[in-house]
Enzyme design. Structure first.
Site, PDB file in Angstrom:
ATOM      1  N   GLU A 290       0.808  -1.230   0.000  1.00 54.98           N
ATOM      2  CA  GLU A 290       0.000   0.000   0.000  1.00 54.98           C
ATOM      3  C   GLU A 290       0.841   1.281   0.000  1.00 54.98           C
ATOM      4  OE1 GLU A 290      -2.948  -0.232   3.121  1.00 54.98           O
ATOM      5  OE2 GLU A 290      -4.229  -1.465   1.865  1.00 54.98           O
TER       6      GLU A 290
ATOM      7  N   GLU B 201      -6.701  -7.897  -0.568  1.00 51.41           N
ATOM      8  CA  GLU B 201      -7.084  -7.948   0.843  1.00 51.41           C
ATOM      9  C   GLU B 201      -8.564  -7.616   0.981  1.00 51.41           C
ATOM     10  OE1 GLU B 201      -4.900  -5.412   3.528  1.00 51.41           O
ATOM     11  OE2 GLU B 201      -3.027  -5.761   2.473  1.00 51.41           O
TER      12      GLU B 201
HETATM   13  C1  GAL Z   1      -4.477  -2.769   4.854  1.00 47.79           C
HETATM   14  C2  GAL Z   1      -3.014  -3.130   5.029  1.00 47.79           C
HETATM   15  C3  GAL Z   1      -2.863  -4.367   5.890  1.00 47.79           C
HETATM   16  C4  GAL Z   1      -3.698  -4.226   7.132  1.00 47.79           C
HETATM   17  C5  GAL Z   1      -5.135  -3.997   6.735  1.00 47.79           C
HETATM   18  C6  GAL Z   1      -6.082  -3.871   7.899  1.00 47.79           C
HETATM   19  O1  GAL Z   1      -4.653  -1.464   4.457  1.00 47.79           O
HETATM   20  O2  GAL Z   1      -2.403  -3.375   3.789  1.00 47.79           O
HETATM   21  O3  GAL Z   1      -1.498  -4.548   6.206  1.00 47.79           O
HETATM   22  O4  GAL Z   1      -3.221  -3.160   7.894  1.00 47.79           O
HETATM   23  O5  GAL Z   1      -5.216  -2.788   6.030  1.00 47.79           O
HETATM   24  O6  GAL Z   1      -7.382  -3.592   7.483  1.00 47.79           O
END
Ligand code: GAL
Length: 669
Positions: free
Chosen positions: A153, A307
């Site tokens: 990110e 994710e």
């Molecule tokens: C994302 C990030 C992850 C984790 C996740 C939690 O933005 O890439 O490492 O922090 O959020 O929601």
């Protein structure tokens, strides 16, 4: 096409951080057993593992990672291998403070947190390159490694002296002379003219903070910095083995960088989607559906959902768990829009650290007995059943919405109007949402030179405040040759450098719209107006642009204020096409009525040709219709033809019932 040719199937899994658990060998063994049970077939490994991989400068510890990758491989689980540049070890920050970012108040950050490196630091680049190369040399030949996950990110800017030097060099390259820069940035105002390049600092709240053109350039420069850093990392891993594609996980409603531009550095676009479920699910789904389509549009290819949460997040004001059934439903949303994966953050909840209470597939109880685990497994099963859709060709959308990062920034930094005019993502989403609910597929394009609008029947330009890249010529030609163009208030006001056009607006298109803008009025949140169309009143809030028509036909007029009776919605025939102009911010019902009429007259196909209840949406992927119920109530739909639900194998026809959070993947026949 497959984004991961070494493993061409839908990926199911997520961020796996075994470096937290190295002192718990039993947990690591158990992980693989549970992954099989959850139908996980791929994990993102080592995202923030630098301290475990290089505990002391120059001493790499790959033993633990060898064991993890082999254990996964034996179980048939593939690896999306990360480069660890998203966070660095304490020894590095201590020995080389220059690797840390300088903030917009010109203060150097201290060690801690993540995503806070300087992209220019030669030391940081050298360290990143070295560890990336070492990872590639050790693992790129491993058949289990299918993708590179570059850093994590990327976001933000650095204000250190090195980055400032690069900023000035970038400006010199762009403008050539100070005279040109002063002209474009309109520095004659407030005595802001620069007489030497060395006087130019980045825009900042403690310095030059009020020049919108400079801010927009700063965002472009920041994009360039990030892209350059990604290309450096890509080169490091590809110089060892060019075969494995490279991705970097992008974010929702992202502001800092131009993702159309940044995506050029990636082989595969992936992103992290975290809708806030449990409040207004239809709105949440529509926003994320829009981002899925945006991600697909960056490269005009499928994308990966890198994710999502299996249950809840820990960073919203209110962190609700997903209601039963929502996990499958929300995981089918990216699938319907072209994703080749459903991945999570994270596999197992940590015992400590800032994300110990964030949702994970395996909770602190360490078992497979939870509702969350079972629903994750259900998604794994669904992905297996959907295998026939993996490479199915997708029909090209006939509608295009213009979404441009320079325009986003220009609106944000312009000191004018109100939030209602400036909230560009929401304005775009309102148009998108109306089409999404109708089951009409949409592409997004920005205003880069290479943008080609010729294949579309309908192009929508919500608040296209800035014109750049010759867009006015493209829109003119598009309409002239038979296309339908729909634009709104605030159109064609400034040029690509951020200066106001010295012309009537929409710049260079007043004949295309047959209308001219006179004033941009905004309303307080407590105020409203209405558009009168076909004898009916449609609510108007936030923005009322005052326009006058030249040749256009007036279809809607304002009800109130000094512009009562004046045009609010117009249509103009131009060449073989037509151009609509909506001068006010209307509600969704008005946008739906407008778009429904336009789409019908253009014969634009919908995923299902039957009316759908509010909150039920249909989306076609490769001939299979994903029917999704976000309404929070049981709903019925009458199918136009017999279908088979790929998720259950059931043959369906006539009236069917969708339960709360119900989802079906309806193949023909
Ligand atoms: C994302 C990030 C992850 C984790 C996740 C939690 O933005 O890439 O490492 O922090 O959020 O929601």
């Amino acid at each position: 096409m497959s984004l991961t040719p070494r493993f061409p199937v839908f990926l199911h899994g997520g961020d796996y951080n075994p470096d937290q658990w190295l002192k718990y060998p039993d947990v690591l063994e158990e992980d693989v057993r549970l992954m099989k049970k959850a139908k996980v077939n791929c994990v993102s490994l080592g995202i923030f593992a630098w301290a475990a991989l290089e505990p002391e400068e120059g001493r790499y510890e790959f033993g633990w990672m060898d064991a993890v990758i082999d254990r996964l491989w034996k179980a048939g689980i593939r690896v999306d291998l990360a480069t660890p540049s998203g966070a660095r070890p304490a020894w590095m920050a201590q020995k080389y403070p220059e690797v840390l970012r300088v903030d917009d108040r010109f203060q150097r950050r201290h060690f801690g947190g993540r995503h806070n490196h300087c992209p220019s630091s030669p030391v940081y680049r050298e360290k990143v390159r070295a560890i990336d190369t070492a990872l590639a040399e050790r693992y790129a030949k491993h058949p289990g490694v299918i993708l590179w996950h570059i850093s994590n990110e990327f976001s933000g800017d650095c204000y250190c002296p090195l980055c400032q030097e690069k900023w000035r060099a970038w400006l010199r390259e762009k403008y050539g002379t100070l005279e040109a820069l002063n002209d474009r940035w309109w520095t004659g105002f407030w005595s802001m003219a620069y007489t030497d390049w060395s006087q130019i600092e980045p825009p900042s709240p403690v310095g030059q903070d009020a020049n919108p053109a400079m801010w927009v350039d700063w965002r472009r420069f920041s994009t360039h910095q990030c892209k350059d850093f990604i290309l450096m990392e890509k080169e490091a891993v590809h110089s060892v083995c060019p075969e494995i594609p490279v991705t970097a996980n992008l974010m929702q409603r992202f502001f800092d960088y131009d993702y159309f531009d940044l995506s050029e550095a990636l082989d595969v676009v992936s992103w992290d989607s975290y809708p806030g479920w449990g409040l207004d699910d239809v709105k949440a789904a529509s926003e994320h559906a829009m981002t899925h389509d945006l991600m697909r549009s960056f490269k005009d290819r499928p994308f990966l959902l890198m994710e999502s949460t299996p249950s809840l997040v820990n960073w919203q004001e209110v962190n609700r768990v997903k209601r039963p059934g929502m996990h499958l439903l929300s995981s089918m949303l990216p699938l319907a829009h072209g994703s080749q994966s459903v991945m999570y953050f994270q596999w197992r909840k940590g015992r400590g650290g800032s994300e110990m209470f964030h949702g994970a597939v395996v909770g602190h109880d360490g078992t497979a007995d939870t509702r969350v685990f079972k629903e994750v497994r259900q998604v794994g099963e669904a992905l297996e059943k959907l295998a026939p859709l993996y490479g199915a060709p997708q029909e090209k959308p006939r509608v295009c919405i213009l979404y441009d990062y320079s325009c986003l920034w220009a609106l944000h930094y312009a000191q004018m109007g109100s939030e209602a005019v400036k909230d560009y993502p929401e304005t775009v989403n309102a148009w998108y949402r109306a089409l999404w609910k109708m089951g009409v597929a949409v592409d997004f394009r920005d205003m880069r030179e290479e943008t080609d609008l010729s294949g579309y029947a309908l192009v929508i330009a919500p608040t296209l405040f800035m014109f750049r890249g010759g867009i006015e010529e493209k829109l003119r030609r598009f309409t002239e040759q038979g296309g339908t163009l729909a634009a709104t208030y605030g159109c064609g006001v400034i040029d690509g450098d951020g200066r106001a056009f010295l012309s009537l607006t929409p710049h260079a298109l007043t004949d295309v719209f047959g209308a001219v803008t006179e004033e941009l009025d905004v309303l307080y949140p407590s105020q409203s107006n209405a558009m009168i169309m076909d004898g009916r009143e449609w609510p108007v809030t936030g923005v009322c642009e005052v326009i006058r028509t030249e040749d256009a036909e007036v279809l809607g007029t304002y009800r109130d204020d000094f512009y009562a009776g004046r045009p609010c919605l117009t249509r103009n025939r131009f060449g073989k096409g037509e151009a609509w102009y909506l001068a006010a911010r209307t509600d969704e019902a008005a946008l739906t009525a407008l778009l429904d009429g336009i789409c019908r007259s253009l014969g634009i196909p919908r995923a299902l040709s039957v009316p759908l209840p509010e909150g039920v949406v249909a989306r076609d992927r490769g001939g299979c219709v994903f029917l999704q119920n976000y309404s929070g109530r049981e709903q019925t739909v009458t199918l136009p033809d017999p279908r088979t639900d790929l998720l259950t194998g059931a043959s369906l026809s006539g009236e069917i019932t969708l339960p709360v959070c119900g989802v079906m993947a309806l193949a023909r026949g």
